[in-house]
Design a protein around this motif. Structure first.
Motif, PDB file in Angstrom:
ATOM      1  N   GLY A   1      26.198  49.512  10.609  1.00  0.00           N
ATOM      2  CA  GLY A   1      24.908  49.223  11.226  1.00  0.00           C
ATOM      3  C   GLY A   1      24.963  48.085  12.244  1.00  0.00           C
ATOM      4  O   GLY A   1      23.933  47.703  12.807  1.00  0.00           O
ATOM      5  N   THR A   2      26.147  47.518  12.490  1.00  0.00           N
ATOM      6  CA  THR A   2      26.246  46.468  13.520  1.00  0.00           C
ATOM      7  C   THR A   2      26.017  47.096  14.882  1.00  0.00           C
ATOM      8  O   THR A   2      26.675  48.083  15.241  1.00  0.00           O
ATOM      9  CB  THR A   2      27.646  45.809  13.490  1.00  0.00           C
ATOM     10  N   ARG A   3      25.093  46.515  15.629  1.00  0.00           N
ATOM     11  CA  ARG A   3      24.764  47.108  16.928  1.00  0.00           C
ATOM     12  C   ARG A   3      25.660  46.537  18.012  1.00  0.00           C
ATOM     13  O   ARG A   3      25.886  45.319  18.071  1.00  0.00           O
ATOM     14  CB  ARG A   3      23.292  46.846  17.256  1.00  0.00           C
ATOM     15  N   LEU A   4      26.158  47.439  18.870  1.00  0.00           N
ATOM     16  CA  LEU A   4      27.012  46.991  19.974  1.00  0.00           C
ATOM     17  C   LEU A   4      26.277  45.961  20.822  1.00  0.00           C
ATOM     18  O   LEU A   4      26.847  44.957  21.257  1.00  0.00           O
ATOM     19  CB  LEU A   4      27.422  48.209  20.822  1.00  0.00           C
ATOM     20  N   GLU A   5      25.000  46.197  21.020  1.00  0.00           N
ATOM     21  CA  GLU A   5      24.229  45.298  21.870  1.00  0.00           C
ATOM     22  C   GLU A   5      24.223  43.871  21.311  1.00  0.00           C
ATOM     23  O   GLU A   5      24.236  42.893  22.065  1.00  0.00           O
ATOM     24  CB  GLU A   5      22.799  45.836  22.011  1.00  0.00           C
TER      25      GLU A   5
ATOM     26  N   SER B   1      36.176  48.989  30.794  1.00  0.00           N
ATOM     27  CA  SER B   1      36.339  49.522  32.153  1.00  0.00           C
ATOM     28  C   SER B   1      34.990  49.954  32.721  1.00  0.00           C
ATOM     29  O   SER B   1      34.764  49.866  33.944  1.00  0.00           O
ATOM     30  CB  SER B   1      37.342  50.688  32.175  1.00  0.00           C
ATOM     31  N   SER B   2      34.066  50.376  31.859  1.00  0.00           N
ATOM     32  CA  SER B   2      32.729  50.735  32.360  1.00  0.00           C
ATOM     33  C   SER B   2      32.027  49.492  32.906  1.00  0.00           C
ATOM     34  O   SER B   2      31.309  49.562  33.909  1.00  0.00           O
ATOM     35  CB  SER B   2      31.874  51.344  31.260  1.00  0.00           C
ATOM     36  N   LEU B   3      32.219  48.348  32.248  1.00  0.00           N
ATOM     37  CA  LEU B   3      31.605  47.115  32.751  1.00  0.00           C
ATOM     38  C   LEU B   3      32.242  46.725  34.089  1.00  0.00           C
ATOM     39  O   LEU B   3      31.548  46.299  35.015  1.00  0.00           O
ATOM     40  CB  LEU B   3      31.754  45.988  31.722  1.00  0.00           C
ATOM     41  N   VAL B   4      33.564  46.889  34.180  1.00  0.00           N
ATOM     42  CA  VAL B   4      34.257  46.545  35.438  1.00  0.00           C
ATOM     43  C   VAL B   4      33.795  47.472  36.572  1.00  0.00           C
ATOM     44  O   VAL B   4      33.705  47.074  37.729  1.00  0.00           O
ATOM     45  CB  VAL B   4      35.794  46.615  35.241  1.00  0.00           C
ATOM     46  N   ALA B   5      33.476  48.718  36.204  1.00  0.00           N
ATOM     47  CA  ALA B   5      33.021  49.671  37.230  1.00  0.00           C
ATOM     48  C   ALA B   5      31.504  49.562  37.459  1.00  0.00           C
ATOM     49  O   ALA B   5      30.952  50.265  38.304  1.00  0.00           O
ATOM     50  CB  ALA B   5      33.391  51.094  36.804  1.00  0.00           C
ATOM     51  N   GLY B   6      30.831  48.699  36.689  1.00  0.00           N
ATOM     52  CA  GLY B   6      29.371  48.567  36.828  1.00  0.00           C
ATOM     53  C   GLY B   6      28.645  49.796  36.322  1.00  0.00           C
ATOM     54  O   GLY B   6      27.579  50.166  36.810  1.00  0.00           O
ATOM     55  N   GLU B   7      29.225  50.434  35.289  1.00  0.00           N
ATOM     56  CA  GLU B   7      28.688  51.721  34.832  1.00  0.00           C
ATOM     57  C   GLU B   7      28.047  51.648  33.441  1.00  0.00           C
ATOM     58  O   GLU B   7      27.880  52.676  32.799  1.00  0.00           O
ATOM     59  CB  GLU B   7      29.811  52.765  34.813  1.00  0.00           C
ATOM     60  N   VAL B   8      27.757  50.454  32.939  1.00  0.00           N
ATOM     61  CA  VAL B   8      27.057  50.376  31.653  1.00  0.00           C
ATOM     62  C   VAL B   8      25.578  50.163  31.938  1.00  0.00           C
ATOM     63  O   VAL B   8      25.214  49.250  32.692  1.00  0.00           O
ATOM     64  CB  VAL B   8      27.596  49.217  30.778  1.00  0.00           C
ATOM     65  N   HIS B   9      24.756  51.005  31.352  1.00  0.00           N
ATOM     66  CA  HIS B   9      23.321  50.906  31.599  1.00  0.00           C
ATOM     67  C   HIS B   9      22.623  50.543  30.294  1.00  0.00           C
ATOM     68  O   HIS B   9      23.052  50.988  29.222  1.00  0.00           O
ATOM     69  CB  HIS B   9      22.801  52.230  32.167  1.00  0.00           C
ATOM     70  N   GLY B  10      21.578  49.750  30.410  1.00  0.00           N
ATOM     71  CA  GLY B  10      20.888  49.246  29.227  1.00  0.00           C
ATOM     72  C   GLY B  10      20.563  50.345  28.225  1.00  0.00           C
ATOM     73  O   GLY B  10      20.821  50.201  27.026  1.00  0.00           O
ATOM     74  N   ALA B  11      20.048  51.454  28.723  1.00  0.00           N
ATOM     75  CA  ALA B  11      19.611  52.529  27.823  1.00  0.00           C
ATOM     76  C   ALA B  11      20.780  53.083  27.017  1.00  0.00           C
ATOM     77  O   ALA B  11      20.604  53.546  25.884  1.00  0.00           O
ATOM     78  CB  ALA B  11      18.953  53.633  28.622  1.00  0.00           C
ATOM     79  N   ASP B  12      22.010  53.031  27.596  1.00  0.00           N
ATOM     80  CA  ASP B  12      23.198  53.540  26.879  1.00  0.00           C
ATOM     81  C   ASP B  12      23.413  52.814  25.565  1.00  0.00           C
ATOM     82  O   ASP B  12      24.061  53.329  24.657  1.00  0.00           O
ATOM     83  CB  ASP B  12      24.490  53.254  27.660  1.00  0.00           C
ATOM     84  N   LEU B  13      22.936  51.561  25.508  1.00  0.00           N
ATOM     85  CA  LEU B  13      23.299  50.719  24.370  1.00  0.00           C
ATOM     86  C   LEU B  13      22.365  50.911  23.181  1.00  0.00           C
ATOM     87  O   LEU B  13      22.688  50.509  22.062  1.00  0.00           O
ATOM     88  CB  LEU B  13      23.290  49.242  24.796  1.00  0.00           C
TER      89      LEU B  13
END
Ligand code: GLV
Ligand code: MN
Ligand code: MN
Length: 424
Positions: free
Chosen positions: A164-168, A144-156
């Protein structure tokens, strides 16, 4: 033609049957359910939903992250759509209802409309958001954050699971990079409103003997990881006064988070909660002094100022512990959000839907996070709660009564009808 819609009713048997069917995906000991985001079980849950949506004759659209939208056209297909849904992923050893009820409830409401040949003015889209739970990566409401345009690079940067698997890295395997994070953002002009039905996950409705909660606002978290680095050493030969024990330092922090949060929850009328929910120790053996301890901190409040105050005090405490114990610290931010008010007109409309049926309701804030907190940033959003037995959730003991599930779903349907047909 827009038909009168006062008497559309859900199919209770079908609703409860499908809720049960979904909860068997990822079922474990003691009736627990585990569908961690991007696990095989979670993917199977999403696949099953796609099957149900197709069976119901909805037009299915899946975006790059895997959010699923099942659309029922309205009499004006160009009108902005009413989105209704929640999530199918769960915490580790969670329950059957958190998120699932909102998705299957939304599906049932739309199936009832289609089956009873009720055409609303606006299209309605049942939505399943990916990765609402933060259990795996520490990052919540991902889809929902992606749909709202609310994910920012630094958050990741600091979002990784226990292995240790990275979300990014997972995102980039899906074609999602820092450069195109906003490509899944839904044009607000294409959405009229967002509605979500959810279990309360707290004890208020049960205590007040009310079957429905109308949600006014959602508490927001500040989350970060803390790494204490001391010195791993022999547990038999290292004198007590020569140790740099990272776990003892981390343990002081665990107690401090509770102490500080309790102090402020009392002063601010229960408005702040603080939790250390995960800890990793290295080397983690009986005969070595822990050289490294990493823990998660989750501080939430319905009031931004109260939350920020607790965050500042906790972070000052971390520095003080590090100085006194001669250990190194890193504070790795995960996410910082502000509490979200829900749409006042929708609060009013949801209250009216309850009143029209003579249903007792409680107007209340939500202590838990929900996809609605992201959707509220692009469209008017509203939420309904039903009671959770003993207030328990994120646990196999999570339970809501079938009558409440059916009542909540019927009220969700009533509110969809009004939101899709009326000017809001
Ligand atoms: C979601 O359930 C949350 O952690 O609030
Ligand atoms: Mn949850
Ligand atoms: Mn949830």
């Amino acid at each position: 033609m827009v038909l009168p819609t006062t008497a559309v009713t859900i199919n209770k048997r079908r609703l409860l049957r499908d809720l049960n069917a979904v909860s068997r995906i990822g079922i474990g000991d003691h009736g627990s359910v585990t569908r961690l985001v991007f696990s095989i079980k979670e993917l199977r849950g999403r696949q099953f939903l796609i099957h149900l949506m197709r069976q119901a004759g909805l037009q299915v659209h899946i975006d790059r992250i895997g959010n699923i939208f099942g659309r029922l056209d309205g009499s004006n297909p160009k009108a902005p759509a009413v989105l209704v849904g929640s999530h199918l992923d769960t915490v580790l050893h969670g329950g059957k209802f958190d998120g699932t009820m909102g998705v299957i409830g939304a599906l049932e409401a739309v199936r009832a409309l289609k089956e009873q040949k009720v055409m609303l003015r606006s299209p309605v889209e049942v939505v399943c958001f990916v990765g609402e739970e933060s259990s795996r990566f520490g990052y919540s409401t991902l889809g929902s954050s992606l749909v709202a345009g609310e994910v920012h690079g630094a958050d990741l940067s600091n979002a990784a699971d226990a292995q240790g698997t990275r979300l990014e890295d997972i995102l980039s395997s899906l074609g999602i990079y820092r450069s195109n994070l906003r490509s899944m953002r839904r044009d607000p002009a294409s959405v009229k409103a967002y509605l979500e039905l959810h279990i309360e996950q707290g004890p208020i409705l049960e205590a007040k003997k009310k079957p429905i909660g109308v949600v006014t606002s959602i508490a927001a978290p500040t989350r970060f990881r803390v790494v204490f680095t001391g010195q791993a050493d022999h547990s038999g030969t290292t004198p007590m006064e020569m140790r740099k024990d990272a776990l003892v330092a981390a343990s002081e922090l665990v107690v401090a988070v509770e102490k500080i949060s309790r102090r402020y929850s009392r002063m601010e009328k229960g408005r702040v909660v603080g939790t250390v929910g995960a800890m990793k120790i290295e080397p983690g053996v009986i005969n070595a002094i822990p050289g490294k301890a990493e823990l998660s901190v989750d501080i939430r409040s319905i009031t931004a100022s109260a939350k920020n105050r607790v965050v500042r005090l906790v972070q000052a405490k971390i520095r003080e512990i590090a100085r006194r114990r001669h250990v190194r610290i890193e504070i790795l931010p995960i996410r910082e959000e502000n509490p979200v008010p829900l749409d006042k007109r929708l609060v009013h409309l949801l209250k009216e839907c309850c009143e029209a049926k003579g249903i007792a309701y409680e107007v209340m804030p939500s202590g838990a996070g929900h996809d609605a907190m992201q959707m509220a940033k692009i469209t008017p959003s509203g939420m309904l709660f039903i009671p959770s037995r003993r207030g328990i959730s994120h646990s196999p003991l999570e339970w809501s009564d079938p009558e409440d599930i059916c009542l909540g779903t019927q009220l969700l349907l009533d509110s969809i009808v009004r939101v899709a047909n009326e000017k809001i």
